[in-house]
Design a protein around this motif. Structure first.
Motif, PDB file in Angstrom:
ATOM      1  N   LEU A  56       0.853  -1.184   0.000  1.00 46.31           N
ATOM      2  CA  LEU A  56       0.000   0.000   0.000  1.00 46.31           C
ATOM      3  C   LEU A  56       0.893   1.239   0.000  1.00 46.31           C
ATOM      4  O   LEU A  56       1.920   1.276   0.675  1.00 46.31           O
ATOM      5  CB  LEU A  56      -0.915  -0.016   1.217  1.00 46.31           C
ATOM      6  CG  LEU A  56      -1.795  -1.268   1.342  1.00 46.31           C
ATOM      7  CD1 LEU A  56      -2.556  -1.256   2.667  1.00 46.31           C
ATOM      8  CD2 LEU A  56      -2.748  -1.371   0.157  1.00 46.31           C
ATOM      9  N   ILE A  57       0.485   2.247  -0.767  1.00 49.36           N
ATOM     10  CA  ILE A  57       1.334   3.418  -1.002  1.00 49.36           C
ATOM     11  C   ILE A  57       0.604   4.686  -0.580  1.00 49.36           C
ATOM     12  O   ILE A  57      -0.554   4.881  -0.916  1.00 49.36           O
ATOM     13  CB  ILE A  57       1.686   3.522  -2.501  1.00 49.36           C
ATOM     14  CG1 ILE A  57       2.353   2.237  -2.994  1.00 49.36           C
ATOM     15  CG2 ILE A  57       2.556   4.744  -2.770  1.00 49.36           C
ATOM     16  CD1 ILE A  57       2.276   2.054  -4.493  1.00 49.36           C
ATOM     17  N   GLU A  58       1.331   5.540   0.144  1.00 49.42           N
ATOM     18  CA  GLU A  58       0.799   6.848   0.515  1.00 49.42           C
ATOM     19  C   GLU A  58       1.836   7.909   0.183  1.00 49.42           C
ATOM     20  O   GLU A  58       3.004   7.793   0.566  1.00 49.42           O
ATOM     21  CB  GLU A  58       0.479   6.900   2.012  1.00 49.42           C
ATOM     22  CG  GLU A  58      -0.038   8.239   2.466  1.00 49.42           C
ATOM     23  CD  GLU A  58      -0.291   8.309   3.968  1.00 49.42           C
ATOM     24  OE1 GLU A  58      -0.701   9.391   4.429  1.00 49.42           O
ATOM     25  OE2 GLU A  58      -0.088   7.310   4.675  1.00 49.42           O
ATOM     26  N   VAL A  59       1.408   8.942  -0.553  1.00 55.01           N
ATOM     27  CA  VAL A  59       2.277  10.073  -0.865  1.00 55.01           C
ATOM     28  C   VAL A  59       1.685  11.279  -0.142  1.00 55.01           C
ATOM     29  O   VAL A  59       0.748  11.917  -0.633  1.00 55.01           O
ATOM     30  CB  VAL A  59       2.348  10.332  -2.388  1.00 55.01           C
ATOM     31  CG1 VAL A  59       3.367  11.427  -2.684  1.00 55.01           C
ATOM     32  CG2 VAL A  59       2.683   9.051  -3.151  1.00 55.01           C
ATOM     33  N   PRO A  60       2.200  11.578   1.050  1.00 56.24           N
ATOM     34  CA  PRO A  60       1.597  12.613   1.896  1.00 56.24           C
ATOM     35  C   PRO A  60       1.531  14.005   1.256  1.00 56.24           C
ATOM     36  O   PRO A  60       0.559  14.720   1.461  1.00 56.24           O
ATOM     37  CB  PRO A  60       2.492  12.649   3.135  1.00 56.24           C
ATOM     38  CG  PRO A  60       3.343  11.441   3.080  1.00 56.24           C
ATOM     39  CD  PRO A  60       3.361  10.960   1.672  1.00 56.24           C
ATOM     40  N   ASP A  61       2.535  14.375   0.469  1.00 56.90           N
ATOM     41  CA  ASP A  61       2.558  15.724  -0.105  1.00 56.90           C
ATOM     42  C   ASP A  61       1.437  15.961  -1.113  1.00 56.90           C
ATOM     43  O   ASP A  61       1.112  17.105  -1.418  1.00 56.90           O
ATOM     44  CB  ASP A  61       3.910  16.004  -0.759  1.00 56.90           C
ATOM     45  CG  ASP A  61       5.028  16.087   0.271  1.00 56.90           C
ATOM     46  OD1 ASP A  61       4.805  16.689   1.329  1.00 56.90           O
ATOM     47  OD2 ASP A  61       6.112  15.532   0.014  1.00 56.90           O
ATOM     48  N   PHE A  62       0.853  14.897  -1.635  1.00 59.55           N
ATOM     49  CA  PHE A  62      -0.200  15.020  -2.647  1.00 59.55           C
ATOM     50  C   PHE A  62      -1.509  14.344  -2.232  1.00 59.55           C
ATOM     51  O   PHE A  62      -2.436  14.270  -3.032  1.00 59.55           O
ATOM     52  CB  PHE A  62       0.264  14.410  -3.972  1.00 59.55           C
ATOM     53  CG  PHE A  62       1.386  15.165  -4.611  1.00 59.55           C
ATOM     54  CD1 PHE A  62       1.133  16.288  -5.391  1.00 59.55           C
ATOM     55  CD2 PHE A  62       2.701  14.760  -4.444  1.00 59.55           C
ATOM     56  CE1 PHE A  62       2.172  16.988  -5.984  1.00 59.55           C
ATOM     57  CE2 PHE A  62       3.741  15.453  -5.046  1.00 59.55           C
ATOM     58  CZ  PHE A  62       3.475  16.576  -5.819  1.00 59.55           C
ATOM     59  N   ASP A  63      -1.587  13.808  -1.037  1.00 64.49           N
ATOM     60  CA  ASP A  63      -2.764  13.047  -0.603  1.00 64.49           C
ATOM     61  C   ASP A  63      -3.096  11.934  -1.601  1.00 64.49           C
ATOM     62  O   ASP A  63      -4.255  11.725  -1.959  1.00 64.49           O
ATOM     63  CB  ASP A  63      -3.985  13.958  -0.413  1.00 64.49           C
ATOM     64  CG  ASP A  63      -3.781  14.944   0.723  1.00 64.49           C
ATOM     65  OD1 ASP A  63      -3.142  14.563   1.722  1.00 64.49           O
ATOM     66  OD2 ASP A  63      -4.249  16.094   0.610  1.00 64.49           O
ATOM     67  N   ILE A  64      -2.060  11.245  -2.050  1.00 62.72           N
ATOM     68  CA  ILE A  64      -2.225  10.140  -3.006  1.00 62.72           C
ATOM     69  C   ILE A  64      -2.191   8.824  -2.246  1.00 62.72           C
ATOM     70  O   ILE A  64      -1.310   8.600  -1.412  1.00 62.72           O
ATOM     71  CB  ILE A  64      -1.097  10.146  -4.063  1.00 62.72           C
ATOM     72  CG1 ILE A  64      -1.229  11.368  -4.973  1.00 62.72           C
ATOM     73  CG2 ILE A  64      -1.099   8.858  -4.874  1.00 62.72           C
ATOM     74  CD1 ILE A  64      -0.061  11.557  -5.928  1.00 62.72           C
ATOM     75  N   LEU A  65      -3.152   7.950  -2.569  1.00 59.78           N
ATOM     76  CA  LEU A  65      -3.171   6.581  -2.051  1.00 59.78           C
ATOM     77  C   LEU A  65      -3.280   5.645  -3.252  1.00 59.78           C
ATOM     78  O   LEU A  65      -4.132   5.847  -4.121  1.00 59.78           O
ATOM     79  CB  LEU A  65      -4.369   6.361  -1.121  1.00 59.78           C
ATOM     80  CG  LEU A  65      -4.475   7.278   0.090  1.00 59.78           C
ATOM     81  CD1 LEU A  65      -5.778   6.999   0.840  1.00 59.78           C
ATOM     82  CD2 LEU A  65      -3.283   7.103   1.006  1.00 59.78           C
ATOM     83  N   THR A  66      -2.418   4.645  -3.306  1.00 58.49           N
ATOM     84  CA  THR A  66      -2.472   3.663  -4.380  1.00 58.49           C
ATOM     85  C   THR A  66      -1.844   2.378  -3.856  1.00 58.49           C
ATOM     86  O   THR A  66      -1.606   2.246  -2.662  1.00 58.49           O
ATOM     87  CB  THR A  66      -1.787   4.202  -5.666  1.00 58.49           C
ATOM     88  OG1 THR A  66      -2.025   3.300  -6.741  1.00 58.49           O
ATOM     89  CG2 THR A  66      -0.304   4.438  -5.484  1.00 58.49           C
ATOM     90  N   GLU A  67      -1.580   1.433  -4.735  1.00 58.65           N
ATOM     91  CA  GLU A  67      -0.965   0.185  -4.297  1.00 58.65           C
ATOM     92  C   GLU A  67      -0.139  -0.419  -5.416  1.00 58.65           C
ATOM     93  O   GLU A  67      -0.271  -0.046  -6.578  1.00 58.65           O
ATOM     94  CB  GLU A  67      -2.016  -0.808  -3.818  1.00 58.65           C
ATOM     95  CG  GLU A  67      -2.994  -1.244  -4.898  1.00 58.65           C
ATOM     96  CD  GLU A  67      -4.055  -2.173  -4.374  1.00 58.65           C
ATOM     97  OE1 GLU A  67      -3.862  -3.389  -4.468  1.00 58.65           O
ATOM     98  OE2 GLU A  67      -5.065  -1.659  -3.868  1.00 58.65           O
ATOM     99  N   GLY A  68       0.717  -1.359  -5.036  1.00 58.34           N
ATOM    100  CA  GLY A  68       1.543  -2.070  -5.996  1.00 58.34           C
ATOM    101  C   GLY A  68       1.624  -3.543  -5.650  1.00 58.34           C
ATOM    102  O   GLY A  68       1.338  -3.936  -4.517  1.00 58.34           O
ATOM    103  N   GLU A  69       2.006  -4.351  -6.631  1.00 59.97           N
ATOM    104  CA  GLU A  69       2.088  -5.801  -6.436  1.00 59.97           C
ATOM    105  C   GLU A  69       3.304  -6.204  -5.610  1.00 59.97           C
ATOM    106  O   GLU A  69       3.255  -7.127  -4.820  1.00 59.97           O
ATOM    107  CB  GLU A  69       2.144  -6.500  -7.795  1.00 59.97           C
ATOM    108  CG  GLU A  69       0.911  -6.260  -8.633  1.00 59.97           C
ATOM    109  CD  GLU A  69       1.092  -6.725 -10.070  1.00 59.97           C
ATOM    110  OE1 GLU A  69       2.158  -7.288 -10.412  1.00 59.97           O
ATOM    111  OE2 GLU A  69       0.153  -6.517 -10.852  1.00 59.97           O
TER     112      GLU A  69
END
Length: 140
Positions: free
Chosen positions: A17-30
């Motif tokens: 699970l991925i969080e990019v705090p500076d952009f409020d981005i949430l995504t994920e990777g395999e």
């Protein structure tokens, strides 16, 4: 624009699970390699969107100000903070391949010579602009 942003990666049983705090981005990777790719892509898409809207792009947060335990996914697995580099200019060259029409003024004699030599003026102009701007040729 080139920059390096901090990203929180939380490894779970099934994915990252991925969080990019500076952009409020949430995504994920395999896996970790795919997660870094996904984070980079998400940040670059956001930067290009902000650039197109003439909105400011957030400056990267300092690593010292981040805590892995404060992340959105902190309770879901083991979280690490890493840096992801981005280049929104390179990303734009990869995705924005549509052509646009521009009027270019040439002296008549130069247009005549180019036509008779079978020179593609648009191609020469593209190559000259890429060279003058110090850009890499995109891989279409």
């Amino acid at each position: 624009m080139k920059a390096v942003y901090p990203v929180l990666f939380t490894k779970t049983e099934n994915n990252i699970l991925i969080e990019v705090p500076d952009f409020d981005i949430l995504t994920e990777g395999e896996n970790m390699s795919n997660a870094i790719e996904m984070a980079r892509d998400a940040i670059e898409v956001k930067c290009v969107s902000l650039e197109d809207a003439n909105k400011p792009i957030p400056k990267p947060s300092a690593l010292e100000g981040l805590n892995a335990n404060d992340g959105v996914f902190a309770g879901e697995g083991n979280t690490v903070i890493s840096l992801v580099d981005i280049d929104s200019g390179e990303y734009r060259r990869k995705i924005d391949t549509k052509t646009v029409r521009r009027n270019v003024a040439l002296p008549s004699w130069l247009n005549y010579e180019a036509e008779h030599a079978g020179i593609n003026v648009s191609r020469v102009l593209q190559e000259a602009l890429i060279s003058t701007l110090g850009l890499k040729t995109p891989n279409y």
